[in-house]
Design an enzyme around this catalytic site. Structure first.
Site, short mmCIF file in Angstrom:
data_model
loop_
_atom_site.label_atom_id
_atom_site.label_comp_id
_atom_site.label_asym_id
_atom_site.label_seq_id
_atom_site.Cartn_x
_atom_site.Cartn_y
_atom_site.Cartn_z
N HIS A 36 -6.41 -13.57 -7.59
CA HIS A 36 -7.38 -12.47 -6.74
C HIS A 36 -8.78 -12.50 -7.51
CE1 HIS A 36 -8.81 -8.74 -5.24
NE2 HIS A 36 -7.50 -8.47 -4.44
N LYS A 76 0.70 -1.16 -0.03
CA LYS A 76 0.09 0.00 0.06
C LYS A 76 0.95 0.92 -0.11
CE LYS A 76 -3.67 -2.60 0.80
NZ LYS A 76 -4.82 -2.74 -0.13
#
Length: 485
Positions: free
Chosen positions: A294, A175
């Site tokens: 994902h 992140k």
């Protein structure tokens, strides 16, 4: 018209429209071992009987259309048609039914999830006679399972490649997910890996944007992997997202990852599509790459309880198409997931044989024969206080992935990774000693903070963080009985 040119209708064909249930509702049908079985949650329009609605689903997802056609006589309709063989009301819901449909195996192309879904969930979901429709589960017969290669490697082969046993694997999503330069991105990966994580990860929408082109990211992440491996003596990895706008570009990225010698790549299997995913899975199997999956976009499909497709179906499809990891929710974090439902499809991902169990949302017994298992990935809003619950819920064969729960540590990425690794090792040791993680979890974490200042700092930061929202997707119960209790 002269007698010589007059055309008469063939015997046995009668044009017009007739109720679907006359042809496609067959409650007396005994299912075959080779049938694909489906459980649909059907909400008919007012005035449409449930038998007609179930038959319409069977017809429109197999051989039927809105009117009788003369070409029906050119094939064996009884051999190829789908059959609605059972209808049952949904407990606690008005005008909702579970319709069970059996499809002959010859309706489907071998080894093609794309074709299977095009048939079963293609046009029928827009059918006007239905207010809503949801595919709850599929039974894939062993004869069809054997036409798929499944995961590139599977759980045991992955453990052997990584030389890591007896505990869940630890990961971290880098992140902020967008905006970092490739060099800073690689640095963040290195700090996490040297701190004790097994994997770092590209987020789902990290592809090849102007601020960070894919080739630069791959190079800096590979450097981070090799540097962390040299310092720790452990095998490390980073999920390099190979998802791209074309299959050719996707495979080019996977080839470059293999040339760099990294152990794993990643794909967004729903936005990328099943054809692309199966192609990438085949490449990974042939070239020794693990494949992380994902599920970006899944909630568009599976979150509404009365319309769409349940994630357990998407999970089964992924096991067939191919992937070594897939995100599965956390039960305890920020993303959707009720415990019993989540554990149901986690078993469908990992185990060889799963019995029917409606208490966990499993409508059919599923035998995967020799198809390898998939590691479930718990990710989304989790931190060190969740470690006992995650270890107890998911067990050893899982990946526990902490993004903000690593990078949000007040001392930086490496101490955040240390905190997670210490918490995990403490939980695994306590479990192996016979302690109950469900009841003693907080105490176990507090004991570990005495000899890990990194863990103590993490515990202080996230001691008040909770995500207490009711799950949208819950098991069906009789609401009237619940009120009386």
């Amino acid at each position: 018209m002269s007698p010589q040119t007059e055309t008469k209708a063939s015997v046995g064909f009668k044009a017009g429209v007739k109720d679907y249930k006359l042809t496609y509702y067959t409650p007396e049908y005994e299912t075959k071992d080779t049938d694909i079985l489906a459980a649909f949650r059907v909400t008919p329009q007012p005035g449409v009987p449930p038998e007609e609605a179930g038959a319409a689903v069977a017809a429109e997802s197999s051989t039927g259309t809105w009117t009788t056609v003369w070409t029906d006589g050119l094939t064996s309709l009884d051999r190829y048609k789908g059959r609605c063989y059972g209808i049952e009301p949904v407990p606690g819901e008005e005008n909702q039914f579970i319709a069970y449909v059996a499809y002959p195996l010859d309706l489907f192309e071998e080894g093609s999830v794309t074709n299977m879904f095009t048939s079963i969930v293609g046009n029928v979901f827009g059918f006007k006679a239905l207010r809503a429709l949801r595919l709850e589960d599929l039974r894939i017969p062993t004869a069809y399972v054997k036409t798929f290669d499944g995961p590139p490697h599977g759980i045991q082969v992955e453990r052997d490649k990584l030389n890591k046993y007896g505990r869940p694997l630890l990961g971290c999503t880098i992140k902020p997910k967008l905006g970092l330069s490739a060099k800073n991105y690689g640095r963040a990966c290195y700090e996490c890996l040297r701190g004790g994580l097994d994997f770092t990860k590209d987020d789902e929408n990290v592809n090849s944007q102007p601020f960070m082109r894919w080739r630069d990211r791959f190079l800096f992440c590979a450097e981070a992997i090799y540097k962390a491996q040299a310092e720790t003596g452990e095998i490390k990895g980073h999920y390099l997202n190979a998802t791209a706008g074309t299959c050719e570009e996707m495979l080019k990225r996977a080839v470059f990852a293999r040339e760099l010698g990294v152990p794993i790549v990643m794909h967004d299997y729903l936005t990328g599509g099943f054809t692309a995913n199966t192609s990438l899975s085949h490449y990974c199997r042939d070239n020794g790459l693990l494949l992380h999956i994902h599920r970006a976009m899944h909630a568009v499909i599976d979150r509404q309880k009365n319309h769409g497709m349940h994630f357990r179906v998407l999970a089964k499809a992924l096991r067939m198409s191919g992937g070594d990891h897939i995100h599965s929710g956390t039960v305890v974090g920020k993303l959707e997931g009720e415990r019993e439902i989540t554990l149901g499809f986690v078993d469908l991902l990992r185990d060889d044989f799963i019995e029917k169990d409606r208490s966990r949302g499993i409508y059919f017994t599923q035998d995967w024969v020799s198809l390898p298992g998939v590691l479930p990935v718990a990710s989304g809003g989790i931190h060190v206080w969740h470690m006992p619950a995650l270890t107890e819920i998911f067990g050893d064969d899982s990946v526990l992935q902490f993004g903000g729960g690593t990078l949000g540590h007040p001392w930086g990425n490496a101490p955040g990774a240390v905190a997670n690794r210490v918490a995990l090792e403490a939980c695994v040791q306590a479990r192996n000693e016979g302690r109950d993680l469900a009841t003693e979890g907080n105490e176990i974490i507090r004991e570990a903070t005495k000899w890990s200042p990194e863990l103590a700092a993490a515990c202080e930061v996230w001691k008040e963080i909770k995500f207490e929202f009711q799950a949208m997707d819950t098991l069906d119960t009789d609401k009237d009985k619940d009120k009386k209790r």
